[in-house]
Write an enzyme that holds these catalytic residues in place. Structure first.
Site, PDB file in Angstrom:
ATOM      1  N   THR A  11      -6.732  14.630  -4.866  1.00  0.00           N
ATOM      2  CA  THR A  11      -7.063  13.305  -5.409  1.00  0.00           C
ATOM      3  C   THR A  11      -7.909  13.428  -6.670  1.00  0.00           C
ATOM      4  OG1 THR A  11      -8.481  11.396  -4.964  1.00  0.00           O
ATOM      5  CG2 THR A  11      -8.926  13.337  -3.671  1.00  0.00           C
ATOM      6  N   ASP A  12      -7.811  12.405  -7.527  1.00  0.00           N
ATOM      7  CA  ASP A  12      -8.681  12.389  -8.714  1.00  0.00           C
ATOM      8  C   ASP A  12     -10.150  12.217  -8.330  1.00  0.00           C
ATOM      9  OD1 ASP A  12      -8.615   9.719  -7.936  1.00  0.00           O
ATOM     10  OD2 ASP A  12      -8.067   8.923  -9.902  1.00  0.00           O
ATOM     11  N   GLU A  13     -10.408  11.812  -7.070  1.00  0.00           N
ATOM     12  CA  GLU A  13     -11.799  11.567  -6.671  1.00  0.00           C
ATOM     13  C   GLU A  13     -12.637  12.840  -6.660  1.00  0.00           C
ATOM     14  OE1 GLU A  13     -12.396   8.660  -3.563  1.00  0.00           O
ATOM     15  OE2 GLU A  13     -10.444   7.757  -3.958  1.00  0.00           O
TER      16      GLU A  13
ATOM     17  N   TYR B 151     -15.673  11.952   1.739  1.00  0.00           N
ATOM     18  CA  TYR B 151     -14.218  12.111   1.594  1.00  0.00           C
ATOM     19  C   TYR B 151     -13.890  13.013   0.414  1.00  0.00           C
ATOM     20  CZ  TYR B 151      -9.545  11.053  -0.239  1.00  0.00           C
ATOM     21  OH  TYR B 151      -8.279  11.168  -0.771  1.00  0.00           O
TER      22      TYR B 151
ATOM     23  N   LYS C 110     -12.167  16.831   0.198  1.00  0.00           N
ATOM     24  CA  LYS C 110     -10.938  17.146  -0.558  1.00  0.00           C
ATOM     25  C   LYS C 110     -11.227  18.237  -1.598  1.00  0.00           C
ATOM     26  CE  LYS C 110      -7.406  15.312  -0.354  1.00  0.00           C
ATOM     27  NZ  LYS C 110      -6.203  15.582   0.503  1.00  0.00           N
TER      28      LYS C 110
HETATM   29  P1  NAD Z   1      -3.031   7.986   5.120  1.00  0.00           P
HETATM   30  O1  NAD Z   1      -4.404   7.863   5.703  1.00  0.00           O
HETATM   31  O2  NAD Z   1      -2.179   6.768   4.985  1.00  0.00           O
HETATM   32  O3  NAD Z   1      -2.175   9.034   5.984  1.00  0.00           O
HETATM   33  C1  NAD Z   1      -2.709  10.226   6.449  1.00  0.00           C
HETATM   34  C2  NAD Z   1      -1.763  10.775   7.519  1.00  0.00           C
HETATM   35  O4  NAD Z   1      -2.283  12.047   7.954  1.00  0.00           O
HETATM   36  C3  NAD Z   1      -1.647   9.891   8.759  1.00  0.00           C
HETATM   37  O5  NAD Z   1      -0.299   9.773   9.153  1.00  0.00           O
HETATM   38  C4  NAD Z   1      -2.450  10.653   9.820  1.00  0.00           C
HETATM   39  O6  NAD Z   1      -1.982  10.432  11.150  1.00  0.00           O
HETATM   40  C5  NAD Z   1      -2.243  12.089   9.381  1.00  0.00           C
HETATM   41  N1  NAD Z   1      -3.321  12.979   9.844  1.00  0.00           N
HETATM   42  C6  NAD Z   1      -4.658  12.763   9.769  1.00  0.00           C
HETATM   43  N2  NAD Z   1      -5.318  13.798  10.318  1.00  0.00           N
HETATM   44  C7  NAD Z   1      -4.371  14.702  10.719  1.00  0.00           C
HETATM   45  C8  NAD Z   1      -4.424  15.971  11.345  1.00  0.00           C
HETATM   46  N3  NAD Z   1      -5.595  16.533  11.677  1.00  0.00           N
HETATM   47  N4  NAD Z   1      -3.272  16.612  11.595  1.00  0.00           N
HETATM   48  C9  NAD Z   1      -2.059  16.061  11.269  1.00  0.00           C
HETATM   49  N5  NAD Z   1      -1.954  14.845  10.707  1.00  0.00           N
HETATM   50  C10 NAD Z   1      -3.097  14.183  10.427  1.00  0.00           C
HETATM   51  O7  NAD Z   1      -3.240   8.713   3.722  1.00  0.00           O
HETATM   52  P2  NAD Z   1      -2.425   8.548   2.360  1.00  0.00           P
HETATM   53  O8  NAD Z   1      -3.010   7.446   1.578  1.00  0.00           O
HETATM   54  O9  NAD Z   1      -0.981   8.596   2.631  1.00  0.00           O
HETATM   55  O10 NAD Z   1      -2.863   9.906   1.633  1.00  0.00           O
HETATM   56  C11 NAD Z   1      -2.111  11.108   1.811  1.00  0.00           C
HETATM   57  C12 NAD Z   1      -2.758  12.217   1.015  1.00  0.00           C
HETATM   58  O11 NAD Z   1      -2.806  11.852  -0.359  1.00  0.00           O
HETATM   59  C13 NAD Z   1      -4.195  12.513   1.428  1.00  0.00           C
HETATM   60  O12 NAD Z   1      -4.383  13.904   1.408  1.00  0.00           O
HETATM   61  C14 NAD Z   1      -5.034  11.824   0.362  1.00  0.00           C
HETATM   62  O13 NAD Z   1      -6.253  12.514   0.176  1.00  0.00           O
HETATM   63  C15 NAD Z   1      -4.136  11.959  -0.852  1.00  0.00           C
HETATM   64  N6  NAD Z   1      -4.270  10.912  -1.874  1.00  0.00           N
HETATM   65  C16 NAD Z   1      -4.202   9.593  -1.543  1.00  0.00           C
HETATM   66  C17 NAD Z   1      -4.285   8.630  -2.544  1.00  0.00           C
HETATM   67  C18 NAD Z   1      -4.172   7.147  -2.235  1.00  0.00           C
HETATM   68  O14 NAD Z   1      -4.366   6.321  -3.125  1.00  0.00           O
HETATM   69  N7  NAD Z   1      -3.845   6.741  -1.013  1.00  0.00           N
HETATM   70  C19 NAD Z   1      -4.448   9.011  -3.869  1.00  0.00           C
HETATM   71  C20 NAD Z   1      -4.526  10.383  -4.187  1.00  0.00           C
HETATM   72  C21 NAD Z   1      -4.414  11.320  -3.173  1.00  0.00           C
HETATM   73  P1  TYD Z   2      -9.940   1.849  -1.702  1.00  0.00           P
HETATM   74  O1  TYD Z   2      -8.600   1.205  -1.560  1.00  0.00           O
HETATM   75  O2  TYD Z   2     -10.751   2.105  -0.479  1.00  0.00           O
HETATM   76  O3  TYD Z   2      -9.682   3.207  -2.531  1.00  0.00           O
HETATM   77  P2  TYD Z   2     -10.766   4.238  -3.193  1.00  0.00           P
HETATM   78  O4  TYD Z   2     -12.129   3.907  -2.730  1.00  0.00           O
HETATM   79  O5  TYD Z   2     -10.306   5.546  -2.657  1.00  0.00           O
HETATM   80  O6  TYD Z   2     -10.597   4.090  -4.665  1.00  0.00           O
HETATM   81  O7  TYD Z   2     -10.826   0.968  -2.687  1.00  0.00           O
HETATM   82  C1  TYD Z   2     -10.398   0.693  -4.010  1.00  0.00           C
HETATM   83  C2  TYD Z   2     -11.517  -0.070  -4.692  1.00  0.00           C
HETATM   84  O8  TYD Z   2     -11.662  -1.355  -4.071  1.00  0.00           O
HETATM   85  C3  TYD Z   2     -12.883   0.598  -4.562  1.00  0.00           C
HETATM   86  O9  TYD Z   2     -13.600   0.416  -5.797  1.00  0.00           O
HETATM   87  C4  TYD Z   2     -13.560  -0.156  -3.450  1.00  0.00           C
HETATM   88  C5  TYD Z   2     -12.981  -1.561  -3.570  1.00  0.00           C
HETATM   89  N1  TYD Z   2     -12.855  -2.313  -2.295  1.00  0.00           N
HETATM   90  C6  TYD Z   2     -13.374  -3.617  -2.202  1.00  0.00           C
HETATM   91  O10 TYD Z   2     -13.959  -4.165  -3.152  1.00  0.00           O
HETATM   92  N2  TYD Z   2     -13.233  -4.287  -1.014  1.00  0.00           N
HETATM   93  C7  TYD Z   2     -12.611  -3.728   0.073  1.00  0.00           C
HETATM   94  O11 TYD Z   2     -12.533  -4.383   1.144  1.00  0.00           O
HETATM   95  C8  TYD Z   2     -12.058  -2.419  -0.050  1.00  0.00           C
HETATM   96  C9  TYD Z   2     -11.350  -1.764   1.094  1.00  0.00           C
HETATM   97  C10 TYD Z   2     -12.194  -1.745  -1.257  1.00  0.00           C
END
Ligand code: NAD
Ligand code: TYD
Length: 339
Positions: free
Chosen positions: A125-127, A153, A157
């Site tokens: 992630t970019d985070e 988090y 990562k």
């Molecule tokens: P999500 O929370 O929707 O899904 C995570 C999945 O992983 C779930 O199906 C969960 O059951 C499974 N999981 C959790 N712990 C596990 C374990 N110990 N063993 C096996 N499976 C397990 O997450 P997402 O938003 O789909 O993100 C997927 C990946 O992409 C993550 O690694 C996250 O850090 C990365 N990512 C997400 C975003 C975003 O905006 N959502 C952006 C950049 C990177």
């Molecule tokens: P989120 O979807 O949790 O992603 P991330 O924190 O990984 O970027 O949140 C996106 C942005 O929205 C973040 O600045 C926090 C804000 N946010 C709210 O203002 N209200 C909410 O209820 C949630 C879940 C997030």
């Protein structure tokens, strides 16, 4: 080609599996997922009987059974999406984030080493870069930006990313890492900003905006992220990191207002609540490297992607209604009732 996709019952992993099965009908896709609160088997229901797809309910930290799965499936590539992914939950309790995100990554890479130096891709992630100031729109995260995390988090990562680079350097494991900006699209768990706001709007519930709503995120449609990972696992340079993002920065409040207006609701639903602890101000990716080296460009414009996403939640209540009526309600009460 046998591809193991971990975390495939979650948001991005499931979209990635659909992308693979559609684009590469000759590949076998093996999904490994623990089915935590964020994993949803109903998402994968339409492909459960596909002969090229297999599902394992398995924790990536479970070394013995992960090794057994490798012995049965002979993967050529492992793509690790499995993670605890929600910043707010990591602030409540960091421990499971360290377990899954760091230990789980090491177990998967140990298996890759043990069974023939298997190609490994880490979805990061970019985070991991921390945040950028709001008053410096000229600054972006590049692959050279130092790691500087804010939340448990992002720290977990970042720990995983460092391990991936160590396994590449020390053991010559063929790895790559992608660091993507915020994703949105179908099947995103309703605790995240965009689906939470869509669903609360539809239910005429308050829309909880943290702080003043001026934090900035760089939003990318999930399919564009999946296409970037597809390119990296096929053409990416081993040992490299690729940033993925679409130069689509928006403040949270602008996103929330856009959703309210698209759904024809009143902005009076917007409620400003206590800010997130350590809240990152701005994320912004410079995707020059993946564009120049692999020819990746985002294809879905935000105005189209957000419409598709809102329509998807409108048309797929069967997917999200069971989620928000179950254990998720306890989480919601705990996180938002006294905020
Ligand atoms: P999500 O929370 O929707 O899904 C995570 C999945 O992983 C779930 O199906 C969960 O059951 C499974 N999981 C959790 N712990 C596990 C374990 N110990 N063993 C096996 N499976 C397990 O997450 P997402 O938003 O789909 O993100 C997927 C990946 O992409 C993550 O690694 C996250 O850090 C990365 N990512 C997400 C975003 C975003 O905006 N959502 C952006 C950049 C990177
Ligand atoms: P989120 O979807 O949790 O992603 P991330 O924190 O990984 O970027 O949140 C996106 C942005 O929205 C973040 O600045 C926090 C804000 N946010 C709210 O203002 N209200 C909410 O209820 C949630 C879940 C997030």
């Amino acid at each position: 080609m046998n591809i193991v996709v971990t975390g495939g019952a979650g948001f991005i992993g499931s979209n990635f599996i659909f992308h693979l099965l559609k684009k590469y009908p000759e590949y076998r896709v093996i999904c490994v997922d623990k089915l935590t609160y964020a994993g949803n088997l109903s998402t994968l229901a339409p492909i459960m009987n596909n002969p090229n797809f297999k599902f394992y309910k398995l924790d990536i930290c479970d070394r013995e059974n992960i090794y057994k799965m490798f012995e049965e499936e002979h993967p050529d590539v492992v793509v690790n999406f499995a993670a605890e992914s929600h910043v707010d939950r990591s602030i409540e309790d960091p421990s499971i984030f360290l377990q899954t995100n760091i230990i789980g990554t090491s177990v998967l890479m140990d298996a890759c080493r043990k069974y023939g130096n298997i190609r490994y891709h880490q979805v990061s992630t970019d985070e991991v870069y921390g945040d950028l100031p709001l008053d410096r729109p000229d600054l972006f995260f590049t692959e050279e930006t130092p790691i500087h995390t804010s939340s448990p988090y992002s720290s977990s990562k970042a720990g995983a990313d460092l391990l991936v680079q160590a396994y590449h350097r020390t053991f010559n494991l063929p790895t790559t890492i992608s660091r993507c900006s915020n994703n949105y699209g179908p099947y995103q768990f309703p605790e995240k900003l965009i689906p939470l706001m869509i669903i609360n709007c539809l239910n005429n519930k308050p829309l909880p905006v943290y702080g003043k709503g001026l934090n900035v995120r760089d939003w990318l449609y999930v399919e564009d992220h999946c296409k970037a990972i597809d390119l990296i696992i096929h053409k990416g340079k081993i040992g490299e990191i690729y940033n993925v993002g679409g130069h689509n920065e928006m403040t949270n409040i602008d996103i929330v207002k856009l959703i309210v207006n698209k759904l024809g609701k009143s902005e009076d639903l917007i409620t400003y609540v206590t800010d997130r602890k350590g809240h990152d101000l701005r994320y912004a990716i410079d995707p020059t490297k993946i564009s120049n080296e692999l020819g990746w460009l985002p294809e879905t414009k935000f105005k189209d992607g957000i419409e598709k996403t809102i329509d998807w939640y409108l048309n797929n209540k069967d997917w999200w209604e069971p989620i928000i009526s179950g254990e998720y309600m306890n989480y919601y009460e705990k996180m938002y009732s006294n905020r």
